[in-house]
Design an enzyme around this catalytic site. Structure first.
Site, PDB file in Angstrom:
ATOM      1  N   SER A 202      -3.397 -13.582   3.507  1.00 27.75           N
ATOM      2  CA  SER A 202      -2.925 -12.402   2.790  1.00 27.75           C
ATOM      3  C   SER A 202      -3.705 -11.219   3.314  1.00 27.75           C
ATOM      4  O   SER A 202      -4.909 -11.318   3.546  1.00 27.75           O
ATOM      5  CB  SER A 202      -3.158 -12.518   1.280  1.00 27.75           C
ATOM      6  OG  SER A 202      -2.269 -13.445   0.716  1.00 27.75           O
TER       7      SER A 202
ATOM      8  N   SER B 148       1.317   5.005   4.071  1.00 32.01           N
ATOM      9  CA  SER B 148       1.427   3.998   3.015  1.00 32.01           C
ATOM     10  C   SER B 148       0.806   2.678   3.445  1.00 32.01           C
ATOM     11  O   SER B 148      -0.395   2.606   3.565  1.00 32.01           O
ATOM     12  CB  SER B 148       2.838   3.820   2.472  1.00 32.01           C
ATOM     13  OG  SER B 148       2.730   3.202   1.199  1.00 32.01           O
TER      14      SER B 148
END
Length: 154
Positions: free
Chosen positions: A93, A101
């Site tokens: 992850s 962003s």
């Protein structure tokens, strides 16, 4: 920012998408980096990318390099990145934080699946990130959902 640069966590190729040399003279002069496309004004494009039958899902360093390359290819400016390797399954992850962003990923090597989230505002094109990622992940099937975030009502 110097600490991030010393760690190699800042793009060597920053974009000019959000650089202005002129000082702001009023609130009205500030650029908001909203996108105007197809007669619509919105904050940015958000892609949800599902990579099925994918490979190379368990190496955080390789995934980090690839997502950073994807960000630069899309025209984004990297601020920093962070990735975590899970055990025992080997999933990863992580996120690449952008001035425009982010790109985030969660992998399931045991299922040959990765979920990628790409949100970019300004002049960036998040679609350009997908072929860069495909070179590493070699997905047999790619599903892309697109949302235009922050749509301004006429």
């Amino acid at each position: 920012m110097n600490a991030l640069a010393q760690l190699g966590m800042v793009s060597e190729h920053p974009s000019n998408n959000q650089i202005s040399s002129a000082p702001f003279s009023s609130e009205d002069d500030r650029k908001d980096y909203f996108v105007e496309k197809d007669g619509m004004k919105f904050a940015g494009t958000h892609l949800l990318v599902d990579l099925w039958d994918a490979r190379n899902l368990d190496d955080p360093e390789q995934i980090d390099r690839t997502l950073c390359e994807a960000a630069v290819t899309a025209g984004a400016t990297i601020l920093h990145s962070h990735f975590h390797h899970f055990t025992p399954n080997g999933g990863v992850s992580g996120v690449v934080v952008l001035a425009e962003s982010h790109i985030s990923i969660h992998t399931w090597p045991e299922r040959n699946f990765a979920a990628v989230d790409i949100f970019m505002c300004g002049a960036c094109d998040p679609h350009l990130a997908i072929p860069v990622m495909q070179r590493l992940f070699q997905a047999g099937r790619i599903e892309v959902d697109e949302q235009r975030r922050g749509r301004v009502q006429p």
